[in-house]
Design a protein around this motif. Structure first.
Motif, PDB file in Angstrom:
ATOM      1  N   MET A   4       0.837  -1.197   0.000  1.00 20.74           N
ATOM      2  CA  MET A   4       0.000   0.000   0.000  1.00 20.74           C
ATOM      3  C   MET A   4       0.874   1.250   0.000  1.00 20.74           C
ATOM      4  N   PHE A   5       0.428   2.256  -0.711  1.00 14.22           N
ATOM      5  CA  PHE A   5       1.135   3.530  -0.821  1.00 14.22           C
ATOM      6  C   PHE A   5       0.139   4.657  -0.602  1.00 14.22           C
ATOM      7  N   PHE A   6       0.648   5.852  -0.355  1.00  9.38           N
ATOM      8  CA  PHE A   6      -0.262   6.988  -0.271  1.00  9.38           C
ATOM      9  C   PHE A   6       0.438   8.274  -0.717  1.00  9.38           C
ATOM     10  N   ILE A   7      -0.367   9.168  -1.279  1.00  6.24           N
ATOM     11  CA  ILE A   7       0.083  10.509  -1.633  1.00  6.24           C
ATOM     12  C   ILE A   7      -0.788  11.483  -0.839  1.00  6.24           C
ATOM     13  N   HIS A   8      -0.259  12.672  -0.593  1.00 12.60           N
ATOM     14  CA  HIS A   8      -1.011  13.592   0.266  1.00 12.60           C
ATOM     15  C   HIS A   8      -0.527  15.024   0.079  1.00 12.60           C
ATOM     16  N   THR A   9      -1.291  15.942   0.669  1.00 10.68           N
ATOM     17  CA  THR A   9      -0.942  17.359   0.635  1.00 10.68           C
ATOM     18  C   THR A   9      -0.608  17.880   2.022  1.00 10.68           C
ATOM     19  N   LEU A  10      -0.371  16.994   2.973  1.00 15.02           N
ATOM     20  CA  LEU A  10      -0.197  17.390   4.368  1.00 15.02           C
ATOM     21  C   LEU A  10       1.194  17.934   4.665  1.00 15.02           C
ATOM     22  N   GLY A  11       2.175  17.547   3.878  1.00 12.12           N
ATOM     23  CA  GLY A  11       3.515  18.085   4.036  1.00 12.12           C
ATOM     24  C   GLY A  11       4.419  17.256   4.929  1.00 12.12           C
ATOM     25  N   LYS A  12       5.711  17.558   4.855  1.00  8.73           N
ATOM     26  CA  LYS A  12       6.716  16.798   5.604  1.00  8.73           C
ATOM     27  C   LYS A  12       6.622  17.026   7.103  1.00  8.73           C
ATOM     28  N   ASP A  13       6.208  18.214   7.512  1.00  5.18           N
ATOM     29  CA  ASP A  13       6.119  18.488   8.943  1.00  5.18           C
ATOM     30  C   ASP A  13       5.008  17.662   9.578  1.00  5.18           C
ATOM     31  N   ALA A  14       3.895  17.506   8.845  1.00  6.72           N
ATOM     32  CA  ALA A  14       2.765  16.741   9.378  1.00  6.72           C
ATOM     33  C   ALA A  14       3.012  15.242   9.293  1.00  6.72           C
ATOM     34  N   ILE A  15       3.615  14.788   8.188  1.00  6.84           N
ATOM     35  CA  ILE A  15       3.879  13.359   7.969  1.00  6.84           C
ATOM     36  C   ILE A  15       5.375  13.179   7.727  1.00  6.84           C
ATOM     37  N   PRO A  16       6.156  12.934   8.775  1.00 14.19           N
ATOM     38  CA  PRO A  16       7.613  12.769   8.614  1.00 14.19           C
ATOM     39  C   PRO A  16       7.942  11.647   7.635  1.00 14.19           C
ATOM     40  N   GLY A  17       9.026  11.846   6.913  1.00 14.98           N
ATOM     41  CA  GLY A  17       9.467  10.840   5.955  1.00 14.98           C
ATOM     42  C   GLY A  17       8.841  10.970   4.589  1.00 14.98           C
ATOM     43  N   SER A  18       7.967  11.948   4.404  1.00  8.91           N
ATOM     44  CA  SER A  18       7.349  12.153   3.093  1.00  8.91           C
ATOM     45  C   SER A  18       8.380  12.641   2.083  1.00  8.91           C
ATOM     46  N   GLU A  19       8.148  12.314   0.829  1.00  8.32           N
ATOM     47  CA  GLU A  19       8.993  12.811  -0.256  1.00  8.32           C
ATOM     48  C   GLU A  19       8.158  13.731  -1.140  1.00  8.32           C
ATOM     49  N   GLN A  20       8.666  14.908  -1.424  1.00 10.68           N
ATOM     50  CA  GLN A  20       7.916  15.851  -2.250  1.00 10.68           C
ATOM     51  C   GLN A  20       7.981  15.443  -3.714  1.00 10.68           C
ATOM     52  N   LEU A  21       6.814  15.380  -4.341  1.00 11.89           N
ATOM     53  CA  LEU A  21       6.731  15.059  -5.762  1.00 11.89           C
ATOM     54  C   LEU A  21       6.564  16.303  -6.614  1.00 11.89           C
ATOM     55  N   ALA A  22       5.796  17.252  -6.090  1.00 10.78           N
ATOM     56  CA  ALA A  22       5.478  18.491  -6.791  1.00 10.78           C
ATOM     57  C   ALA A  22       5.124  19.515  -5.722  1.00 10.78           C
ATOM     58  N   PRO A  23       5.013  20.794  -6.073  1.00 10.85           N
ATOM     59  CA  PRO A  23       4.646  21.790  -5.060  1.00 10.85           C
ATOM     60  C   PRO A  23       3.355  21.404  -4.320  1.00 10.85           C
ATOM     61  N   GLY A  24       3.462  21.190  -3.020  1.00 16.34           N
ATOM     62  CA  GLY A  24       2.298  20.856  -2.219  1.00 16.34           C
ATOM     63  C   GLY A  24       1.841  19.417  -2.297  1.00 16.34           C
ATOM     64  N   LEU A  25       2.601  18.548  -2.967  1.00 12.69           N
ATOM     65  CA  LEU A  25       2.205  17.151  -3.144  1.00 12.69           C
ATOM     66  C   LEU A  25       3.331  16.237  -2.671  1.00 12.69           C
ATOM     67  N   PHE A  26       2.973  15.241  -1.843  1.00 10.37           N
ATOM     68  CA  PHE A  26       3.975  14.397  -1.197  1.00 10.37           C
ATOM     69  C   PHE A  26       3.612  12.923  -1.336  1.00 10.37           C
ATOM     70  N   PHE A  27       4.651  12.089  -1.260  1.00  7.86           N
ATOM     71  CA  PHE A  27       4.492  10.643  -1.379  1.00  7.86           C
ATOM     72  C   PHE A  27       4.980   9.972  -0.108  1.00  7.86           C
ATOM     73  N   GLY A  28       4.129   9.095   0.455  1.00  9.53           N
ATOM     74  CA  GLY A  28       4.542   8.267   1.571  1.00  9.53           C
ATOM     75  C   GLY A  28       4.797   9.036   2.855  1.00  9.53           C
ATOM     76  N   GLY A  29       5.560   8.398   3.734  1.00  5.57           N
ATOM     77  CA  GLY A  29       5.857   8.965   5.033  1.00  5.57           C
ATOM     78  C   GLY A  29       5.509   7.977   6.137  1.00  5.57           C
ATOM     79  N   ASP A  30       5.571   8.435   7.366  1.00  3.62           N
ATOM     80  CA  ASP A  30       5.337   7.600   8.543  1.00  3.62           C
ATOM     81  C   ASP A  30       3.851   7.227   8.612  1.00  3.62           C
ATOM     82  N   PHE A  31       3.568   5.940   8.388  1.00  6.85           N
ATOM     83  CA  PHE A  31       2.166   5.514   8.343  1.00  6.85           C
ATOM     84  C   PHE A  31       1.515   5.570   9.721  1.00  6.85           C
ATOM     85  N   ASP A  32       2.287   5.368  10.770  1.00  5.34           N
ATOM     86  CA  ASP A  32       1.732   5.464  12.118  1.00  5.34           C
ATOM     87  C   ASP A  32       1.228   6.886  12.387  1.00  5.34           C
TER      88      ASP A  32
END
Length: 208
Positions: free
Chosen positions: A97-125
């Protein structure tokens, strides 16, 4: 090959405006499937590239193919008051399972930025805690099972075969839209009026 056959082949490609050079694929770019692609996963699909490397291959996730399942059904320990749709990210690794989001790295640590305001993955917990708080996730988070993968040179070959058009720019609002039925049409509209035939191409040519 006879000259006439070559001319007809070029004509078939020209009507989809894909003889022009496509932009170079890159992280955060969208692959918009040509309307004649019939593969179950990729028919009228929008795939965002998560990684692209000419030496190692490419990975992406489809963003407009909701399944009949929800996140709550797949991951029973997720406490979320709303039913979160689960998307088909691609035919590879459907046990992942994967997820993309607009919450940002501060909200979801470990996220990788794909585009302005768009992030991939991060800490699922951390994501599970966000869901448990009852925050509205519509157009903020998309979860998908599976991914789309290309070996070295494979995506380049598919682009040369005119299976995809590459869309770059600010794609965040487009990708996160919950209007999945219109997402492909809206992506095609970004290419301009010369792609009108894409939008008008019948979903099933055999019915015409």
């Amino acid at each position: 090959m006879p000259i006439f056959a070559l001319e007809m082949e070029d004509l078939n490609l020209d009507i989809f405006n894909l003889l022009d050079n496509q932009p170079e694929p890159a992280r955060g770019a969208l692959l918009v499937a040509k309307p004649t692609v019939e593969d179950f996963c990729f028919k009228r699909s929008i795939t965002i590239l998560v990684d692209h490397d000419n030496e190692e291959g490419s990975m992406g996730v489809i963003v407009n193919k909701p399944t009949r399942f929800t996140l709550n059904e797949l991951v029973p320990d997720v406490e979320c008051p709303e039913q979160v749709p689960l998307y088909l990210g691609g035919p590879v690794g459907t046990n992942m399972m994967f997820f993309i989001h607009t919450l940002g790295k501060d909200a979801i640590p470990g996220s990788e930025q794909l585009a302005p305001g768009l992030f991939f993955g991060g800490d699922f917990d951390v994501m599970k805690m966000f869901l448990a708080d009852g925050e509205n996730v519509n157009e903020k988070v998309k979860f998908m099972v599976g991914y789309s993968g290309w070996g070295v040179g494979q995506l380049s070959s598919e682009l040369k075969r005119h299976d995809w058009a590459v869309l770059k720019g600010n794609v965040t609002e487009l990708v996160m839209s919950s209007n999945n039925d219109a997402l492909w049409q809206n992506a095609v509209a970004r290419f301009g009026d010369q792609y009108q035939l894409w939008k008008n191409w019948p979903d099933d040519v055999s019915l015409n």
